[in-house]
Design an enzyme around this catalytic site. Sequence first.
Site, short mmCIF file in Angstrom:
data_model
loop_
_atom_site.label_atom_id
_atom_site.label_comp_id
_atom_site.label_asym_id
_atom_site.label_seq_id
_atom_site.Cartn_x
_atom_site.Cartn_y
_atom_site.Cartn_z
N SER A 207 0.81 -1.22 0.00
CA SER A 207 0.00 0.00 0.00
C SER A 207 0.84 1.27 0.00
O SER A 207 0.30 2.36 0.15
CB SER A 207 -0.91 0.01 1.23
OG SER A 207 -0.15 0.10 2.43
N LYS A 208 2.15 1.15 -0.19
CA LYS A 208 3.04 2.29 -0.01
C LYS A 208 3.47 2.93 -1.34
O LYS A 208 2.99 2.57 -2.40
CB LYS A 208 4.27 1.87 0.81
CG LYS A 208 3.93 1.29 2.17
CD LYS A 208 3.09 2.25 3.01
CE LYS A 208 2.93 1.83 4.46
NZ LYS A 208 2.16 0.60 4.64
N ILE A 209 4.38 3.91 -1.25
CA ILE A 209 4.81 4.71 -2.39
C ILE A 209 5.36 3.85 -3.52
O ILE A 209 5.13 4.10 -4.69
CB ILE A 209 5.88 5.74 -1.93
CG1 ILE A 209 5.23 6.86 -1.12
CG2 ILE A 209 6.66 6.31 -3.11
CD1 ILE A 209 4.39 7.83 -1.93
#
Length: 412
Positions: A207-209
């Site tokens: 769910s991150k960059i």
Amino acid sequence: MLKLFAHIGIRQAKNIAKLILGYPVSYPSLGSMTLDKDDVIIARSWLKDRPDWNNNELVSEYEKQFALWNGSKYAFAFMGGRVALSACIHALDLNSGDEVIIPGYTCVVVPNAFQFAGIKPVYSDIELETYGLDASLIEDKITQNTKAVMLHHLYGLVCRDYEQIINIARKHNLKVIEDCAHSTGAEYKGIKVGNYGDAAFYSSEQSKIFTTIQGGIAVTNNDVIAEKMREYYNQAPIPDDIWIDKQLNNVIFNYYAFKHPQRWLLGDIARLKYSRKQLISTTHEEECGIQPVHYGRKMSSPIAAIGINQLKKIDHYNSIRRKNALRWDEWCNEKKYKKPVVIDNSVPVYLRYPVMVEQQKKINTSWASKELGVQAGVWFMSNIHPADRPVNGCPNADKAVKQCINFPGLLK
């Protein structure tokens, strides 16, 4: 499996009805949006060629490339941001009985990392402009046992009180850990976040960059701290082949389920194929504060290969996030909501675009898909998300839990 077939059948029947009626059948995903076909090709290649899975050379190359890109002297790659935080804790000589001040609005894996080391997390309230620690409240939390402050740059914003927090820590001879899990690539005064404190950690969870499905990096610019990080790194095991296999298969699954233009159909086909190999980011054990048996591992070569490829694209995708934020700026202006604050001399990356709305709009976010064609994220649903642990004395954090929604940074 029969239950899965039934769910998929119902979902696809609804999708066909939506197609007939001219309604959208999918929305921008809130995770895995930096995965592309090239990542799938790399994952499949490693699944076919297993002899080099435990060769550490590619991991070292990934660490070198990340450090160079991030402007950090040292970088160490692990199998989660939470593990990278544990490496920071070890490297800073934080010991059982010590206290660390952290935001009362965070992910459960953050206090877990401290508690697994016998360290007491002391919660302090946030401000509601960037959702970072409120510097004016920190000194009241300092005791003779306080050894560090952990600040975070949430949602891809640079925290409002960045310099003040570091100055307070220096004044009281406290170490500073930067939680950059949401903000990989964000900058302050021309330097990427994570390089102002003593140590920092980043996440490449799905769910991150950027994503390797699971993964994290610890960094420092201090030679002594780096040696302690290396000590932690050297004793950390490599994941077993079963776990690596699952993670590579999740790269393929997540691409078809969350990124492919026809994910409304191909995602369900992928679910049938990969359902037994799906990985959960935060287990029930972790929600309960129990350290999982697989905790504390360093990165393997196949996952580092995905990381190297993701690193090539991170600036491109962060640029798109900043452009998409303009849409949410306009929406806030139109609807009279306060925009998140971009502090002077900072460059955000907008993992998500946070907005404080009426409580009912967070309870039921269906309005977002109808009016805006997106799913509204609900980070965080509790002060220690997703665990329902009580945190006292943090009214702003409580308010954010009730009212903060967040729009996706990537829209296609």
